[in-house]
Motif scaffolding. Structure first.
Motif, PDB file in Angstrom:
ATOM      1  N   LYS A  82       0.818  -1.216   0.000  1.00 33.76           N
ATOM      2  CA  LYS A  82       0.000   0.000   0.000  1.00 33.76           C
ATOM      3  C   LYS A  82       0.852   1.267   0.000  1.00 33.76           C
ATOM      4  CE  LYS A  82      -3.421  -2.426   2.846  1.00 33.76           C
ATOM      5  NZ  LYS A  82      -4.127  -2.431   4.152  1.00 33.76           N
ATOM      6  N   LYS A  83       2.170   1.099   0.026  1.00 37.42           N
ATOM      7  CA  LYS A  83       3.063   2.249   0.154  1.00 37.42           C
ATOM      8  C   LYS A  83       4.132   2.205  -0.942  1.00 37.42           C
ATOM      9  CE  LYS A  83       2.310   2.167   5.162  1.00 37.42           C
ATOM     10  NZ  LYS A  83       1.432   3.339   5.210  1.00 37.42           N
ATOM     11  N   PRO A  84       3.828   2.740  -2.127  1.00 36.69           N
ATOM     12  CA  PRO A  84       4.762   2.681  -3.262  1.00 36.69           C
ATOM     13  C   PRO A  84       6.145   3.247  -2.950  1.00 36.69           C
ATOM     14  CG  PRO A  84       2.599   3.423  -3.989  1.00 36.69           C
ATOM     15  CD  PRO A  84       2.553   3.387  -2.489  1.00 36.69           C
ATOM     16  N   TYR A  85       6.202   4.308  -2.160  1.00 37.94           N
ATOM     17  CA  TYR A  85       7.501   4.903  -1.823  1.00 37.94           C
ATOM     18  C   TYR A  85       8.371   3.909  -1.061  1.00 37.94           C
ATOM     19  CZ  TYR A  85      10.939   7.854   0.537  1.00 37.94           C
ATOM     20  OH  TYR A  85      12.112   8.389   1.021  1.00 37.94           O
ATOM     21  N   LEU A  86       7.768   3.186  -0.122  1.00 35.72           N
ATOM     22  CA  LEU A  86       8.526   2.218   0.661  1.00 35.72           C
ATOM     23  C   LEU A  86       8.898   0.994  -0.169  1.00 35.72           C
ATOM     24  CD1 LEU A  86       6.748   2.350   4.142  1.00 35.72           C
ATOM     25  CD2 LEU A  86       8.744   3.619   3.332  1.00 35.72           C
ATOM     26  N   LEU A  87       8.051   0.630  -1.120  1.00 32.71           N
ATOM     27  CA  LEU A  87       8.406  -0.458  -2.032  1.00 32.71           C
ATOM     28  C   LEU A  87       9.682  -0.112  -2.792  1.00 32.71           C
ATOM     29  CD1 LEU A  87       4.936  -1.435  -3.565  1.00 32.71           C
ATOM     30  CD2 LEU A  87       6.345  -2.837  -2.038  1.00 32.71           C
ATOM     31  N   GLN A  88       9.790   1.127  -3.213  1.00 28.85           N
ATOM     32  CA  GLN A  88      10.987   1.566  -3.921  1.00 28.85           C
ATOM     33  C   GLN A  88      12.207   1.502  -3.016  1.00 28.85           C
ATOM     34  OE1 GLN A  88      11.101   2.110  -7.135  1.00 28.85           O
ATOM     35  NE2 GLN A  88      13.300   2.559  -7.099  1.00 28.85           N
ATOM     36  N   LYS A  89      12.023   1.823  -1.735  1.00 27.30           N
ATOM     37  CA  LYS A  89      13.132   1.760  -0.783  1.00 27.30           C
ATOM     38  C   LYS A  89      13.589   0.321  -0.557  1.00 27.30           C
ATOM     39  CE  LYS A  89      13.813   6.038  -0.108  1.00 27.30           C
ATOM     40  NZ  LYS A  89      15.084   6.636  -0.612  1.00 27.30           N
ATOM     41  N   LEU A  90      12.641  -0.604  -0.532  1.00 26.38           N
ATOM     42  CA  LEU A  90      13.009  -2.015  -0.416  1.00 26.38           C
ATOM     43  C   LEU A  90      13.890  -2.425  -1.591  1.00 26.38           C
ATOM     44  CD1 LEU A  90       9.631  -3.697   0.649  1.00 26.38           C
ATOM     45  CD2 LEU A  90      11.615  -3.257   2.106  1.00 26.38           C
ATOM     46  N   LYS A  91      13.517  -1.965  -2.768  1.00 24.67           N
ATOM     47  CA  LYS A  91      14.278  -2.300  -3.972  1.00 24.67           C
ATOM     48  C   LYS A  91      15.660  -1.662  -3.943  1.00 24.67           C
ATOM     49  CE  LYS A  91      14.052  -1.957  -9.025  1.00 24.67           C
ATOM     50  NZ  LYS A  91      13.213  -1.525 -10.180  1.00 24.67           N
ATOM     51  N   GLU A  92      15.727  -0.383  -3.585  1.00 18.35           N
ATOM     52  CA  GLU A  92      17.000   0.336  -3.578  1.00 18.35           C
ATOM     53  C   GLU A  92      17.962  -0.229  -2.542  1.00 18.35           C
ATOM     54  OE1 GLU A  92      15.986   4.382  -2.855  1.00 18.35           O
ATOM     55  OE2 GLU A  92      15.093   4.704  -4.840  1.00 18.35           O
ATOM     56  N   ARG A  93      17.455  -0.567  -1.378  1.00 18.62           N
ATOM     57  CA  ARG A  93      18.311  -1.036  -0.288  1.00 18.62           C
ATOM     58  C   ARG A  93      18.527  -2.541  -0.317  1.00 18.62           C
ATOM     59  NH1 ARG A  93      17.291   2.540   5.167  1.00 18.62           N
ATOM     60  NH2 ARG A  93      17.103   4.580   4.167  1.00 18.62           N
ATOM     61  N   ARG A  94      17.891  -3.214  -1.274  1.00 20.18           N
ATOM     62  CA  ARG A  94      18.023  -4.668  -1.414  1.00 20.18           C
ATOM     63  C   ARG A  94      17.652  -5.383  -0.119  1.00 20.18           C
ATOM     64  NH1 ARG A  94      16.860  -4.981  -5.865  1.00 20.18           N
ATOM     65  NH2 ARG A  94      17.638  -7.121  -6.074  1.00 20.18           N
ATOM     66  N   ILE A  95      16.525  -4.993   0.440  1.00 25.12           N
ATOM     67  CA  ILE A  95      15.994  -5.643   1.637  1.00 25.12           C
ATOM     68  C   ILE A  95      15.052  -6.752   1.178  1.00 25.12           C
ATOM     69  CG2 ILE A  95      14.626  -5.355   3.731  1.00 25.12           C
ATOM     70  CD1 ILE A  95      15.480  -2.417   3.767  1.00 25.12           C
ATOM     71  N   ALA A  96      15.366  -7.965   1.551  1.00 27.25           N
ATOM     72  CA  ALA A  96      14.568  -9.102   1.097  1.00 27.25           C
ATOM     73  C   ALA A  96      13.284  -9.236   1.913  1.00 27.25           C
ATOM     74  CB  ALA A  96      15.383 -10.386   1.198  1.00 27.25           C
ATOM     75  N   GLN A 109       4.263 -11.671  -5.954  1.00 29.25           N
ATOM     76  CA  GLN A 109       4.679 -11.625  -7.355  1.00 29.25           C
ATOM     77  C   GLN A 109       4.791 -10.187  -7.852  1.00 29.25           C
ATOM     78  OE1 GLN A 109       2.056 -12.949 -10.516  1.00 29.25           O
ATOM     79  NE2 GLN A 109       0.315 -13.019  -9.114  1.00 29.25           N
ATOM     80  N   ILE A 110       4.033  -9.270  -7.257  1.00 29.86           N
ATOM     81  CA  ILE A 110       4.168  -7.854  -7.610  1.00 29.86           C
ATOM     82  C   ILE A 110       5.545  -7.360  -7.191  1.00 29.86           C
ATOM     83  CG2 ILE A 110       3.269  -5.528  -7.217  1.00 29.86           C
ATOM     84  CD1 ILE A 110       0.528  -6.802  -6.716  1.00 29.86           C
ATOM     85  N   MET A 111       5.946  -7.712  -5.962  1.00 31.39           N
ATOM     86  CA  MET A 111       7.272  -7.329  -5.484  1.00 31.39           C
ATOM     87  C   MET A 111       8.363  -7.922  -6.365  1.00 31.39           C
ATOM     88  SD  MET A 111       6.903  -7.638  -1.345  1.00 31.39           S
ATOM     89  CE  MET A 111       5.979  -6.432  -0.392  1.00 31.39           C
ATOM     90  N   TYR A 112       8.201  -9.196  -6.702  1.00 34.54           N
ATOM     91  CA  TYR A 112       9.206  -9.876  -7.516  1.00 34.54           C
ATOM     92  C   TYR A 112       9.355  -9.206  -8.877  1.00 34.54           C
ATOM     93  CZ  TYR A 112      11.509 -13.601 -10.153  1.00 34.54           C
ATOM     94  OH  TYR A 112      12.371 -14.311 -10.953  1.00 34.54           O
ATOM     95  N   LYS A 113       8.235  -8.874  -9.502  1.00 38.53           N
ATOM     96  CA  LYS A 113       8.275  -8.252 -10.824  1.00 38.53           C
ATOM     97  C   LYS A 113       8.774  -6.811 -10.765  1.00 38.53           C
ATOM     98  CE  LYS A 113       4.712 -11.256 -12.741  1.00 38.53           C
ATOM     99  NZ  LYS A 113       3.315 -11.385 -13.237  1.00 38.53           N
ATOM    100  N   MET A 114       8.704  -6.194  -9.585  1.00 38.68           N
ATOM    101  CA  MET A 114       9.256  -4.849  -9.403  1.00 38.68           C
ATOM    102  C   MET A 114      10.767  -4.871  -9.215  1.00 38.68           C
ATOM    103  SD  MET A 114       6.612  -2.821  -6.893  1.00 38.68           S
ATOM    104  CE  MET A 114       7.777  -1.441  -6.832  1.00 38.68           C
ATOM    105  N   GLY A 115      11.315  -6.056  -8.971  1.00 38.62           N
ATOM    106  CA  GLY A 115      12.748  -6.156  -8.729  1.00 38.62           C
ATOM    107  C   GLY A 115      13.122  -6.137  -7.266  1.00 38.62           C
ATOM    108  N   ILE A 116      12.130  -6.249  -6.388  1.00 33.99           N
ATOM    109  CA  ILE A 116      12.401  -6.349  -4.952  1.00 33.99           C
ATOM    110  C   ILE A 116      12.814  -7.786  -4.653  1.00 33.99           C
ATOM    111  CG2 ILE A 116      11.359  -6.251  -2.649  1.00 33.99           C
ATOM    112  CD1 ILE A 116       9.432  -4.129  -3.804  1.00 33.99           C
TER     113      ILE A 116
END
Length: 217
Positions: free
Chosen positions: A100-114, A137-144
């Motif tokens: 529900k938080k697109p900004y935090l999803l991006q942070k997960l991707k940038e910081r490589r937090i699994a 699967q949304i996270m996976y396809k985003m590159g998280i």
């Protein structure tokens, strides 16, 4: 007390106590922010003295209904998503609240937090009845980076992790390359040391994978 004891044991037995995990029923518990002072007080020179693996956002409740039950902790527990990133959690358990938080999803991707994805558990508990629409699967396809986890197999009456892999493969439409990536994620984002990780991936897992491909081609 648990955090202090974990840090003490981590320093004495770093290969046995590899980190500190929080797991609880978030909808009825205190937020991570409530314990922020304790977490910060254990840092040395601004760094965590023990890796954190925080259980975060395991809920399907909408934000406006996730109110706190405690007068001394007015922050709803869905806000744990912010603290888990600010505290540099190595991995995050479940993490559904992040969707529900697109900004935090991006942070997960940038910081490589699994993010630990628990398909079977989520389906049994009714959080994700249709795994074809699972947030993982949304996270996976985003590159998280995500890792498949069995969560509580003993509680749910099964003793194999295979069902989670089968569910992901069938419901997400994965291919062989996806399965390889998810397997590598399990090692890359594990609690092993750098040397242990290099050995596990390059000297053990990849040769076994190559042999498997050769024998099945």
């Amino acid at each position: 007390k648990d955090l202090k004891l974990s840090i003490k044991l981590h320093k004495q037995y770093p290969r046995h106590v590899i980190g500190f995990d929080t797991a609880y029923y978030e909808e009825d518990g205190y937020s991570t922010l409530y314990y922020l002072t304790q977490h910060l007080s254990q840092q040395e020179n601004g760094y965590q003295t023990i890796p954190l693996y925080l259980h975060t956002g395991e809920t399907s409740w909408p934000d406006d209904l996730m109110t706190s039950s405690f007068e001394d902790n007015p922050v709803p527990t869905l806000e744990n998503t912010y603290e888990s990133i600010l505290l540099n959690s190595r991995r995050i358990g479940h993490g559904k609240g992040f969707i529900k938080k697109p900004y935090l999803l991006q942070k997960l991707k940038e910081r490589r937090i699994a993010v630990e994805i628990c398909l079977t558990s989520n389906q049994i508990l009714g959080m994700e009845p249709d795994l074809r629409n699972h947030y993982g699967q949304i996270m996976y396809k985003m590159g998280i980076p995500i890792v498949l986890s069995p969560d509580d197999p003993g509680t749910f009456g099964y003793d194999s992790h295979t069902i989670d892999w089968y569910s992901a493969f069938m419901s997400w439409g994965l291919n062989l390359g996806d399965l390889k990536q998810l397997a590598l994620n399990s090692l890359t984002y594990s609690g092993m040391t750098r040397d242990e990780r290099e050995t596990a991936i390059n000297k053990k897992w990849l040769p076994s994978w190559d042999l498997y491909i050769k024998n099945t081609a």
